[in-house]
Design an enzyme around this catalytic site. Structure first.
Site, PDB file in Angstrom:
ATOM      1  N   GLY A   2       0.462   5.708   0.630  1.00 14.77           N
ATOM      2  CA  GLY A   2      -0.514   7.099   0.988  1.00 14.77           C
ATOM      3  C   GLY A   2       0.508   8.489  -0.054  1.00 14.77           C
ATOM      4  N   GLY A  49       0.971  -1.119  -0.270  1.00 12.26           N
ATOM      5  CA  GLY A  49      -0.086  -0.097   0.107  1.00 12.26           C
ATOM      6  C   GLY A  49       0.966   1.102   0.087  1.00 12.26           C
ATOM      7  N   LYS A  68       7.494  -0.643   5.989  1.00  6.72           N
ATOM      8  CA  LYS A  68       7.128   0.706   5.860  1.00  6.72           C
ATOM      9  C   LYS A  68       7.750   2.076   5.731  1.00  6.72           C
ATOM     10  CE  LYS A  68       3.463   0.790   9.337  1.00  6.72           C
ATOM     11  NZ  LYS A  68       2.701   1.553  10.743  1.00  6.72           N
ATOM     12  N   ASP A 113      -8.331   2.186  14.694  1.00  3.52           N
ATOM     13  CA  ASP A 113      -8.308   0.965  12.885  1.00  3.52           C
ATOM     14  C   ASP A 113      -8.950   0.366  12.959  1.00  3.52           C
ATOM     15  OD1 ASP A 113      -9.687   0.773   9.825  1.00  3.52           O
ATOM     16  OD2 ASP A 113      -7.932   1.256   9.166  1.00  3.52           O
ATOM     17  N   VAL A 167       4.005   0.805   2.001  1.00  2.64           N
ATOM     18  CA  VAL A 167       4.349   0.099   2.849  1.00  2.64           C
ATOM     19  C   VAL A 167       4.406  -1.211   1.635  1.00  2.64           C
ATOM     20  CG1 VAL A 167       3.565  -1.951   4.473  1.00  2.64           C
ATOM     21  CG2 VAL A 167       2.628   0.619   4.673  1.00  2.64           C
TER      22      VAL A 167
END
Length: 844
Positions: free
Chosen positions: A565, A563, A601, A703, A570
């Site tokens: 952002g 992923g 990360k 989350d 990541v």
């Protein structure tokens, strides 16, 4: 304005066939290419049909797969794409069949065939004459390959190639742009050899595809010195096609161009060498004949560019074609010296409707009367015209203003509709509220400043607009809620008292309430926040050194991007020798010589100072989290950019994908070795245990969901945090105003309405996570409701008039577990169970 439009059209026409610019995905992964335009020679099954051969998609069984095993001497299998029109294709991408880790098929090599009309197929060859393209080495990585030279085609076929018998599967994408010239073929004399004193120069059309197109349309413009080349390991003169005056008694070279339809031609651009020191010059004049139907027009067009004997640089000569209607053009280029060298020829045209363009009338008249007063090309006149520059600037400014006005109008309409819906459904009992979005740092104001702001403003609510973060939380509602209704003076006094007693509250309760105390919020690399931490706890932890070692970057092998952002990415990686870097308290169930699967990360090197500071703080916090059900920080790479933190990654991926691959009951459940209800309870108990640990440290996850839980051997569960960054779960997050992203289907009513996040709100999210587990993640929570209806339903929870909608009891869920879920969703936060109670109940 017409001249500006013509200028912009010429620039676009020039750029559209430049390989470095023309690299846009043509629609396999984006969906612009429809299923009916993707076909194949054969398929394994309906779930591996051609329509599933889209790059970076996991639909169906994960890729296109031919019916039979591909043999070394069998090139009959292919995946075909119809682009509906001619395109200039500069790049291709391929990928194997991953299917969430189940697939293991890919094409190690492949060939490409293309066609402009669907009947004549051409095998692509690179500039060295090789046809085979190196493909994939695993099932998940995307491999991009530049097509050198590019191709102009409507139909493209990918043909897997193997050196031994094997099963293959493919996902593909094409990159390029629409071919605006409309040119489908040209016919020119063969290029010749120039014998310079030191070496020979070969100026032949080396990439001619045998079907009408070649070096004059490959998007590569020759250098000023034609004896050099853009292409690596190419011979002198490679970029050009050239002819000698001695070989053409008529004094000209004739080239014929065929087009896809009758077009309205405005200009032709010819890129020429003008290295007169070697007796090479641009053409002296050109005579063009036009054919619209079957006959050639009786009157040709003559154009004479200015002869330049001072500047030896290569240049584009722009020939005005005077808006002639034609489907074919035959041009005779007259020599100005011994040699004439061309590297690229492009055309600008409309689609068959005659246009009269201001600024071209004079040159058209000159061309038709065979005058020679046209001293420079129309292109140069336009560039040098100061009035044109002013017009272009005005036009661009007007476009930006119009776009801004449209965006503002659309935003206001959407916002007003949302407020109208909220007022109809949620404000029946004087509930005057508004969804607010917190700023990037998500640090709650002190109670004193909050009281001051309420005294200064009579507005029932306050909007806090986002500052650019990809993941932001709603701020508290500043509203007149029935249970909190106070006068301004009462609110101020209460707030001041609360501020003075903050320390006492912490001392009495032992746990600072997240939404009522100063909070340190760490902005993660993916835009999300791993944990929300009271400032008191953060102060205690941040004073300690990082308890993890520096790991050598060279020992990390990147496997897959999980992923990304705003601040970083990541990645799934394999780490070599990670066991040597672990403390004695943590034991790997992996031999020392075996690679370890880890998540990395990575902070972008251009991240701002705040992001870097938060990243280092997150490392400190993560290094102190040591629980069997929390993902551990294993090592870091912080001695140089990009900063990295290396965490555990479980071999079975996330819990959502793990459960969704199994059937919950029946014979299929037995075949797929699906987890039983007791297994599911065991996994839920581990999540509760991890959350119990976090709550003991005053941490709030915010989350919690199956997408943020990883699965190891024997149904081992560990809580992680990077589910939000994955495109796979973008549908689980609600985007407000195009900026804030909220997991509203897992959030408690007070988190959505008041921006209040506590351990009790994590308990609510645990109830939703338990519901997901017992449904085998087959559907999204509140799947029957839209995102707006989910938000409206929180208003019913607030009013508590028995009209709120609860998640239904899953089919495999015992009554006792459903009662536990309902207790997690109680309106009053104090009535919800603690994680200690939940964990104990699940163990029982």
């Amino acid at each position: 304005h017409i001249r500006c439009g013509f200028f912009i059209e010429m620039i676009l026409g020039l750029c559209c066939c430049v390989p470095g610019v023309c690299r846009y995905p043509l629609g396999m992964s984006g969906g612009q290419i429809q299923d009916e335009d993707i076909s194949a020679s054969s398929q394994w099954s309906e779930s591996t049909a051609a329509r599933y051969g889209r790059l970076d998609f996991e639909e169906g069984d994960g890729a296109w797969c031919p019916e039979i095993t591909v043999e070394p001497d069998n090139l009959k299998e292919f995946l075909q794409i119809d682009l509906r029109s001619l395109h200039f294709i500069t790049l291709v991408g391929t990928q194997g069949r991953h299917a969430g880790g189940i697939g293991n098929e890919f094409a190690q090599m492949y060939k490409i065939k293309y066609s402009r009309d669907g009947s004549r197929w051409i095998s692509w060859r690179n500039r060295q004459g090789e046809q085979v393209i190196e493909g994939n080495r695993n099932t998940y990585d995307i491999v991009l390959k530049d097509l050198e030279p590019p191709i102009i085609a409507r139909f493209v076929r990918f043909m897997p190639v193997t050196d031994h018998s094997m099963n293959v599967c493919m996902r593909v994408e094409l990159y390029g742009c629409e071919w605006l010239d409309g040119l489908v073929s040209y016919n020119a004399p063969a290029g010749e050899q120039m014998n310079l004193p030191s070496f020979p120069v070969y100026v032949n059309d080396s990439v001619y595809d045998g079907a009408g197109l070649g070096q004059l349309t490959d998007g590569v413009f020759g250098l000023d010195d034609f004896t050099s080349s853009h292409v690596y390991k190419a011979w002198p003169g490679y970029d050009y096609v050239g002819w000698s005056n001695e070989s053409f008694p008529g004094g000209y070279v004739e080239i014929m161009f065929e087009f896809d339809r009758i077009r309205n031609f405005t200009t032709m651009k010819v890129h020429c060498s003008n290295m007169f020191s070697h007796h090479v010059k641009a053409f002296r004049q050109v005579l063009c004949h036009f054919r619209s139907e079957s006959d050639w027009e009786p009157s040709p067009l003559l154009f004479s560019p200015a002869v330049d004997e001072e500047n030896p640089s290569a240049r584009f000569v722009t020939v005005s074609l005077a808006n002639h209607m034609a489907s074919a053009i035959k041009c005779q280029f007259y020599f100005a010296d011994t040699w004439m060298l061309f590297s690229e020829i492009t055309f600008q045209s409309g689609r068959g409707q005659r246009r009269v363009e201001h600024g071209l009338v004079s040159s058209n008249t000159q061309a038709r009367t065979h005058t020679s007063t046209h001293k420079t090309s129309q292109f140069n006149v336009l560039v040098d015209d100061s009035n044109t520059r002013i017009l272009i600037g005005c036009l661009v400014a007007i476009i930006f203003i119009l776009v801004a006005i449209i965006v503002i109008m659309l935003w206001r309409q959407v916002w007003q509709k949302m407020l109208e819906k909220a007022s109809r459904r949620m404000l029946d009992d004087e509930l005057i509220t508004s969804l607010s979005i917190q700023s990037e740092t998500f640090v709650y104001n002190h109670n004193q400043s909050s009281a001051a702001s309420e005294q200064e403003s009579n507005s029932p609510y306050e909007r806090i607009f986002p500052l650019g973060s990809d993941y932001q939380e709603p701020s508290r509602f500043i509203s007149k809620l029935p249970e909190f209704a106070q006068t301004s003076e009462e609110a101020a006094s209460t707030s001041a008292a609360a501020s003075k007693s903050t320390t006492a509250t912490v001392a009495q309760d032992g746990v600072p309430h997240y939404a009522e105390a100063d909070v340190v919020n760490l902005q993660g690399v993916t835009g999300s926040n791993t944990y929300a931490i009271p400032a008191l706890t953060m102060d205690l932890l941040s004073g300690k050194d990082v308890a993890v070692e520096e790991f050598p970057r060279k020992m990390l092998t990147f496997k897959e991007k999980l992923g990304e952002g705003q601040f970083g990415e990541v990645h799934l990686c394999e780490a070599e020798g990670m066991q040597k870097f672990m403390d004695k308290e943590f034991l790997f169930d992996v031999p020392e010589d075996q690679l370890v699967l880890v998540a990395v990360k990575m902070l972008r090197s251009d991240a701002n100072k705040n992001a870097r500071s938060d990243f280092l703080k997150e490392i400190k916090i993560m290094s102190r989290l040591k629980d069997p059900n929390i993902i551990r920080l294993l090592a870091v790479c912080i001695c140089s950019d990009p900063l990295c933190m290396i965490t555990e990654y479980m071999e079975n991926g996330d819990l959502n994908q793990f459960l969704s691959r199994h059937e919950p009951e029946g014979q299929l459940a037995l075949i797929s070795n699906a987890p039983t209800v007791s297994n599911l309870c065991y996994m839920a108990a581990q999540i509760a245990s991890g959350m119990k640990y976090l709550s003991s440290l005053n941490f709030v996850h915010r989350d919690l969901a199956t997408r943020n839980c990883l699965v190891g051997k024997n149904f081992t569960i560990k809580i992680a945090d990077f589910g939000m960054s994955r495109n796979l779960y973008s549908g689980d997050y609600y985007r407000i105003q195009g900026r804030a992203v909220l997991p509203i289907r897992w959030m408690s009513w007070e988190s959505i309405l008041l921006g209040k996040f506590t351990t009790a709100s994590d308990v609510w999210a645990f109830g939703v996570t338990l519901w997901e587990i017992l449904n085998f993640c087959k559907e999204q929570p509140y799947s029957q409701l839209t995102d707006e209806q989910v938000i409206e339903n929180t208003g019913e929870f607030f009013r508590d008039q028995k009209r709120q909608i609860y998640l239904p009891q899953p089919g495999l869920c015992p009554d006792s577990l459903y009662k536990m879920m309902l207790s997690c969703w109680r309106r009053n936060t104090k009535e919800r169970p603690s994680f200690q109670e939940i964990h104990r109940a699940l163990l029982e």
